[in-house]
Motif scaffolding. Structure first.
Motif: not given
Length: 259
Positions: A192-202
């Motif tokens: 979940q933290s990885g998905l959130e990091r991707q979402a934020q960066s994009r």
């Protein structure tokens, strides 16, 4: 299936949450006394209560950092004999390899290679003497399919796999097995933290990133911790005595190779 584990004792590292917790739960269901470990007292006690309530098993929580000698002493000392060892630890954070300095590299190798080896060193002779032992190391799909940004995790876990491959063959005659579970995308806090990091960066919604992740997996879904725990319990079973030195990839078909 009856796994033949009633009365056995298992030590499951980093098991207050996620995949470690799922493994502890399934081993408790199979009739094991389970020593669980974590560094968050509240989460650890809650997990112990939940597993006891669901299975009726004896669960011994040990609040400790398993990467330290003191933490290992506490976990190993929580039971007179340990028949099953499941090694697990959080991996190094996602970062560009250029930003991984010597201190970070040493910490990553200690956490994901040296610590499991130390636990194996301390427990394996007792398993050999008793003619039963199951060691399962939770590594990562990145051992077979390295991911940029997780280079330190991939390297340390691949090192662990290589180190213990020969050890596995040296104790197989005593009904002691050493295997590796390689998780792909599973529904955990780390994912979940990885998905959130991707979402934020994009600059996109997390749900959209999750849908993309699911679409990239041939199974078209993210794995559940329960099915991972079940695979772990089988590798620990009496019936799995002829399986050793193997890396079981559980990733819904994401790895495209045949070996």
């Amino acid at each position: 299936m009856e796994l033949g584990l009633t009365g056995r004792t298992a030590l499951v590292c980093a098991s207050s949450r996620g995949l470690g917790r799922a493994c502890a739960l399934e081993l408790a269901r199979a009739g094991c006394t389970v020593v669980i470990n974590g560094r968050d007292a509240e989460a650890l006690e809650a997990t112990a209560r939940d597993i006891r309530a669901e299975t009726g098993a004896r669960v011994v929580p040990v609040l400790a950092d398993i990467a330290t000698r003191e933490g290992q002493d506490a976990a190993i000392g929580a039971a007179p004999e340990i028949d099953i060892l499941v090694t697990n630890n959080g991996g190094p954070p996602f970062r560009d390899f250029r930003a991984v300095d010597r201190e970070a590299m040493l910490a990553g190798v200690v956490g994901n290679m040296i610590t499991p080896i130390e636990l194996v060193q301390r427990l394996i002779d007792g398993m050999v003497d008793r003619r039963f032992g199951r060691i399962v190391n939770i590594t990562s799909a990145s051992v077979k399919m390295p991911l940029a940004g997780l280079d330190l995790s991939s390297g340390a876990r691949a090192g662990l796999t290589g180190f213990l491959a020969g050890v596995a063959r040296s104790v197989a005659h005593a009904n002691v097995t050493i295997n590796f579970l390689l998780p792909g995308s599973f529904d955990t806090r780390r994912l979940q933290s990885g998905l959130e990091r991707q979402a934020q960066s994009r600059g996109v919604d997390v749900a959209a990133v999750r849908r993309e992740e699911e679409a990239s997996i041939p199974a078209r879904r993210i794995g559940t911790p329960a099915e991972f725990g079940a695979a772990c319990a089988f590798l620990c079973s009496a019936q799995a005595g002829y399986i050793t030195g193997q890396s079981l990839l559980i990733d819904g078909g994401a790895y495209p190779g045949v070996l």
